[in-house]
Write a protein that holds these residues in place. Structure first.
Motif, short mmCIF file in Angstrom:
data_model
loop_
_atom_site.label_atom_id
_atom_site.label_comp_id
_atom_site.label_asym_id
_atom_site.label_seq_id
_atom_site.Cartn_x
_atom_site.Cartn_y
_atom_site.Cartn_z
N GLN A 17 0.85 -1.19 0.00
CA GLN A 17 0.00 0.00 0.00
C GLN A 17 0.88 1.24 0.00
O GLN A 17 2.01 1.21 0.47
CB GLN A 17 -0.91 0.01 1.23
CG GLN A 17 -1.91 -1.13 1.26
CD GLN A 17 -2.75 -1.11 2.53
OE1 GLN A 17 -2.23 -0.95 3.62
NE2 GLN A 17 -4.05 -1.26 2.38
N ALA A 18 0.32 2.31 -0.52
CA ALA A 18 1.08 3.55 -0.57
C ALA A 18 1.02 4.28 0.77
O ALA A 18 -0.07 4.48 1.32
CB ALA A 18 0.54 4.46 -1.67
N PHE A 19 2.16 4.66 1.31
CA PHE A 19 2.22 5.50 2.51
C PHE A 19 2.53 6.92 2.07
O PHE A 19 3.50 7.15 1.33
CB PHE A 19 3.29 5.00 3.48
CG PHE A 19 2.79 3.95 4.43
CD1 PHE A 19 2.51 4.26 5.75
CD2 PHE A 19 2.58 2.65 3.99
CE1 PHE A 19 2.03 3.30 6.62
CE2 PHE A 19 2.10 1.68 4.85
CZ PHE A 19 1.82 2.00 6.17
N VAL A 20 1.71 7.84 2.50
CA VAL A 20 1.85 9.23 2.09
C VAL A 20 2.57 10.02 3.18
O VAL A 20 2.19 9.95 4.35
CB VAL A 20 0.46 9.87 1.84
CG1 VAL A 20 0.61 11.33 1.46
CG2 VAL A 20 -0.26 9.10 0.74
N VAL A 21 3.61 10.74 2.80
CA VAL A 21 4.31 11.62 3.73
C VAL A 21 3.60 12.96 3.71
O VAL A 21 3.54 13.63 2.68
CB VAL A 21 5.79 11.80 3.34
CG1 VAL A 21 6.47 12.76 4.29
CG2 VAL A 21 6.49 10.45 3.36
N GLU A 22 3.06 13.33 4.84
CA GLU A 22 2.27 14.55 4.93
C GLU A 22 2.99 15.55 5.83
O GLU A 22 3.10 15.34 7.03
CB GLU A 22 0.89 14.23 5.50
CG GLU A 22 -0.12 15.35 5.32
CD GLU A 22 -1.52 14.91 5.70
OE1 GLU A 22 -2.37 15.80 5.89
OE2 GLU A 22 -1.77 13.70 5.80
N ASN A 23 3.49 16.62 5.24
CA ASN A 23 4.15 17.65 6.03
C ASN A 23 3.10 18.52 6.72
O ASN A 23 2.23 19.09 6.06
CB ASN A 23 5.02 18.54 5.13
CG ASN A 23 6.20 17.78 4.56
OD1 ASN A 23 6.84 17.02 5.26
ND2 ASN A 23 6.48 17.99 3.29
N ARG A 24 3.20 18.60 8.03
CA ARG A 24 2.29 19.46 8.80
C ARG A 24 3.14 20.37 9.69
O ARG A 24 3.23 20.15 10.90
CB ARG A 24 1.30 18.64 9.63
CG ARG A 24 0.21 18.00 8.78
CD ARG A 24 -0.79 17.25 9.62
NE ARG A 24 -1.88 16.74 8.79
CZ ARG A 24 -3.08 17.31 8.72
NH1 ARG A 24 -3.35 18.40 9.42
NH2 ARG A 24 -4.02 16.79 7.95
N PRO A 25 3.76 21.37 9.10
CA PRO A 25 4.64 22.24 9.87
C PRO A 25 3.84 23.21 10.74
O PRO A 25 2.64 23.41 10.54
CB PRO A 25 5.42 22.99 8.79
CG PRO A 25 4.47 23.06 7.64
CD PRO A 25 3.71 21.75 7.67
N GLY A 26 4.54 23.81 11.69
CA GLY A 26 3.92 24.85 12.50
C GLY A 26 4.13 24.64 13.98
O GLY A 26 4.19 23.52 14.47
N ALA A 27 4.30 25.75 14.70
CA ALA A 27 4.40 25.78 16.16
C ALA A 27 5.50 24.86 16.67
O ALA A 27 5.33 24.14 17.66
CB ALA A 27 3.06 25.42 16.79
N GLY A 28 6.66 24.86 15.99
CA GLY A 28 7.79 24.09 16.48
C GLY A 28 7.51 22.61 16.61
O GLY A 28 7.83 22.01 17.64
N THR A 29 6.92 22.01 15.62
CA THR A 29 6.56 20.59 15.50
C THR A 29 5.27 20.22 16.21
O THR A 29 4.81 19.07 16.12
CB THR A 29 7.66 19.62 16.02
OG1 THR A 29 7.72 19.68 17.45
CG2 THR A 29 9.02 19.95 15.44
N LEU A 30 4.62 21.15 16.91
CA LEU A 30 3.42 20.81 17.67
C LEU A 30 2.26 20.40 16.76
O LEU A 30 1.53 19.46 17.07
CB LEU A 30 2.98 21.99 18.55
CG LEU A 30 3.88 22.34 19.74
CD1 LEU A 30 3.29 23.51 20.51
CD2 LEU A 30 4.06 21.14 20.65
N VAL A 31 2.07 21.11 15.65
CA VAL A 31 0.91 20.87 14.79
C VAL A 31 0.88 19.43 14.30
O VAL A 31 -0.13 18.71 14.44
CB VAL A 31 0.89 21.86 13.62
CG1 VAL A 31 -0.20 21.47 12.62
CG2 VAL A 31 0.65 23.27 14.12
N GLY A 32 1.96 18.98 13.70
CA GLY A 32 2.00 17.63 13.16
C GLY A 32 1.93 16.56 14.22
O GLY A 32 1.28 15.52 14.04
N THR A 33 2.60 16.79 15.35
CA THR A 33 2.61 15.79 16.42
C THR A 33 1.24 15.68 17.07
O THR A 33 0.77 14.57 17.37
CB THR A 33 3.69 16.15 17.47
OG1 THR A 33 4.92 16.47 16.81
CG2 THR A 33 3.94 14.98 18.40
#
Length: 277
Positions: A15-31
């Motif tokens: 299956q395809a795994f998509v890398v999704e960049n979610r930058p912002g707030a010093g890594t808080l947004v993506g985490t």
């Protein structure tokens, strides 16, 4: 790292795994996004020193608890930092730098690229542990720091060893110390911070895959494939480029390591006078 692991996971699962960049707030947004995602084994985050350990001491309400909300799929690689100086700085080693800074408060400066970054944290803690006043100059990213460092407008920079090495090898800057416990294989003549006798500090920026904590009790298959991907010789070879050091830990070791890092860095941040925002 995300793209390398996504490719391997895709090969293993079909299956395809998509890398999704979610930058912002010093890594808080993506985490935060992954912490709140479905625990189905297909929502993973690249976790590391910054978002898993440092953020627990940098923010009063980061929006997640890295120890309670995440399960480590596997740690993969770590990188040391190197403290470098402009080549014209008339100080030969870290002991001389600290002695000069102690005798001349505020006369030396060091570039940083943001309060939540390893560059800033390392600089602040070295100054705090040695009791010296070195002016921190903020920049938007590492490249502007190097522009001023190479031009002689800046004295010091504490940056990822992989990034600093080309400048060191070409003689454009001089290396004072590496932050890992052992010397960097790519720069064997450069002492560690501990070896200098100036400061007892070991600091590496480590990275791995993390899943929402409940994944352990839910859909385990993708997470197991994730662990296999992190152990792949091909993956490790690609990630060890530069100063990368492979991390091979059993799940219990990984959990203990992450817990220790959170405690260690929260304590060091307080010692450096950095209070949670």
């Amino acid at each position: 790292m995300g793209r390398i692991l996504a490719q391997k996971l895709g090969e293993q699962t079909g299956q395809a795994f998509v890398v999704e960049n979610r930058p912002g707030a010093g890594t808080l947004v993506g985490t935060q996004f992954v912490a709140r995602s479905a625990p189905d084994g297909y929502n993973l985050v690249i976790g590391g020193l910054s978002n898993i350990a440092l953020n627990m001491g940098l923010y009063q309400s980061p929006g997640y608890d890295s120890l309670a909300d995440f399960a480590s799929v596997g740690l993969v690689v770590s990188h040391s930092y190197t403290l470098v100086a402009r080549k014209e700085l008339p100080l030969a080693n870290l002991a001389e730098v600290i002695a000069f800074a102690r005798a001349n408060p505020g006369k030396l400066n060091i570039g940083t690229s943001g309060i939540g970054t390893g560059q800033y944290i390392g600089a602040a803690i070295i100054a705090a542990l040695t009791g010296v006043d070195i002016v921190k100059v903020p920049y938007k990213g590492a490249q502007p720091v190097y522009q001023d460092l190479l031009a002689g407008r800046l004295d010091l920079f504490f940056d990822n060893t992989t990034t600093t090495q080309p400048y060191v090898d070409s003689g454009q800057v001089k290396a004072l110390a590496v932050s890992s416990r052992a010397r960097a294989q790519t720069m064997p003549k450069v002492p560690t911070l501990i070896e200098t006798g100036v400061v007892d500090l070991e600091m590496e920026t480590w990275f791995g895959l993390f899943a929402p904590a409940r994944t352990r009790a839910g859909a385990r298959a993708p997470a197991r494939r994730g662990r296999r991907a992190t152990r792949s010789a091909e993956v490790r070879a690609r990630l060890e480029t530069g100063s990368g050091r492979s991390l091979r830990m059993a799940p219990a070791e990984t959990e203990a390591f992450v817990r220790a890092e959170v405690g260690k860095w929260t304590g060091l941040l307080r010692k450096a006078g950095i209070e949670p925002e």
